[in-house]
Design an enzyme around this catalytic site. Structure first.
Site, PDB file in Angstrom:
ATOM      1  N   GLY A   1       0.820  -1.105   0.058  1.00 53.91           N
ATOM      2  CA  GLY A   1      -0.018  -0.026  -0.195  1.00 53.91           C
ATOM      3  C   GLY A   1       0.992   1.244  -0.102  1.00 53.91           C
ATOM      4  N   CYS A   2       1.800   1.076   0.786  1.00 50.75           N
ATOM      5  CA  CYS A   2       2.984   2.404   0.752  1.00 50.75           C
ATOM      6  C   CYS A   2       3.458   2.638  -0.450  1.00 50.75           C
ATOM      7  CB  CYS A   2       3.785   1.940   2.133  1.00 50.75           C
ATOM      8  SG  CYS A   2       2.920   1.867   3.436  1.00 50.75           S
ATOM      9  N   THR A   3       3.825   1.623  -1.096  1.00 51.08           N
ATOM     10  CA  THR A   3       4.608   1.653  -2.475  1.00 51.08           C
ATOM     11  C   THR A   3       3.547   2.215  -3.355  1.00 51.08           C
ATOM     12  OG1 THR A   3       5.889  -0.212  -2.076  1.00 51.08           O
ATOM     13  CG2 THR A   3       5.667   0.479  -4.353  1.00 51.08           C
TER      14      THR A   3
END
EC number: 1.11.1.24
Length: 195
Positions: free
Chosen positions: A88-90
């Site tokens: 998700g952070c990517t």
């Protein structure tokens, strides 16, 4: 004349003192003050309309970045993500990366933010070719002030904030938002377009 009768509870709170002649004089009972009401203006988290905190944090290379130095000359988007190099952070980071030229053309800068160390931020930035800096906030100094720390501490809500050029005032605060919605909403505000 006898002193007025007092309850044993109150009598226990009154200390006796001697006057200059050695006569015992009961000291006045202590005044019980109410706790002052909580001052709502001292809320520890930034709200829309508040000025960006005057905080300096290290980036992925350990270089100190002072937030107010950026907002003096440019608008600023800070996006927070739970953990570097996770799916998700990517997605969130790459969304800001892919829109970075248009964001810069609108006179804004972008910073990523998490509890991760500078070393972890460096690996994340290098792997994903992010053109912007990633702030390391392992103690949560900025994360807490922005209101993104989850109850219990040590974890954060995926979020973003937008700060105005020149004044550093917060114009957008989005807490607990999905990765792609974060990018779309921030980009729409910056470019005055529909999300």
């Amino acid at each position: 004349m006898d002193a007025p009768r007092r309850s044993s509870r109150l009598a226990a709170k009154i200390a006796n003192v001697l006057d200059s002649k050695g006569t015992i004089i009961p000291e006045a009972a202590p005044v019980m003050l109410k706790k002052p009401a909580k001052d709502e203006s001292v809320d520890s988290t930034i709200q829309v309309g508040d000025v960006i905190p005057d905080i300096t944090l290290p980036d992925e290379d350990g270089t100190s970045i002072r937030l107010r130095d950026i907002t003096a000359n440019k608008g600023l988007v800070i996006f927070a993500y739970p953990k570097a190099s996770t799916p998700g952070c990517t997605k969130q980071g790459c969304g800001f990366r892919d829109n970075y030229p248009k964001i810069q053309a609108s006179d804004y800068e972008v910073l990523g933010l998490s509890f991760d160390t500078s070393k972890a931020q460096k690996a994340f930035k290098d792997k994903q070719n992010f053109p912007y800096h990633l702030l390391s906030d392992p103690k949560g100094e900025l994360i807490k002030k922005l209101g993104a720390e989850k109850p219990g501490g040590g974890k954060l809500f995926r979020s973003h904030w937008i700060f105005e050029k020149g004044t550093g005032k917060c114009i957008v605060k989005e807490i607990d938002i999905s990765p792609l919605v974060s990018v779309d909403k921030a980009f729409a505000v910056i470019t005055d377009s529909e999300p």
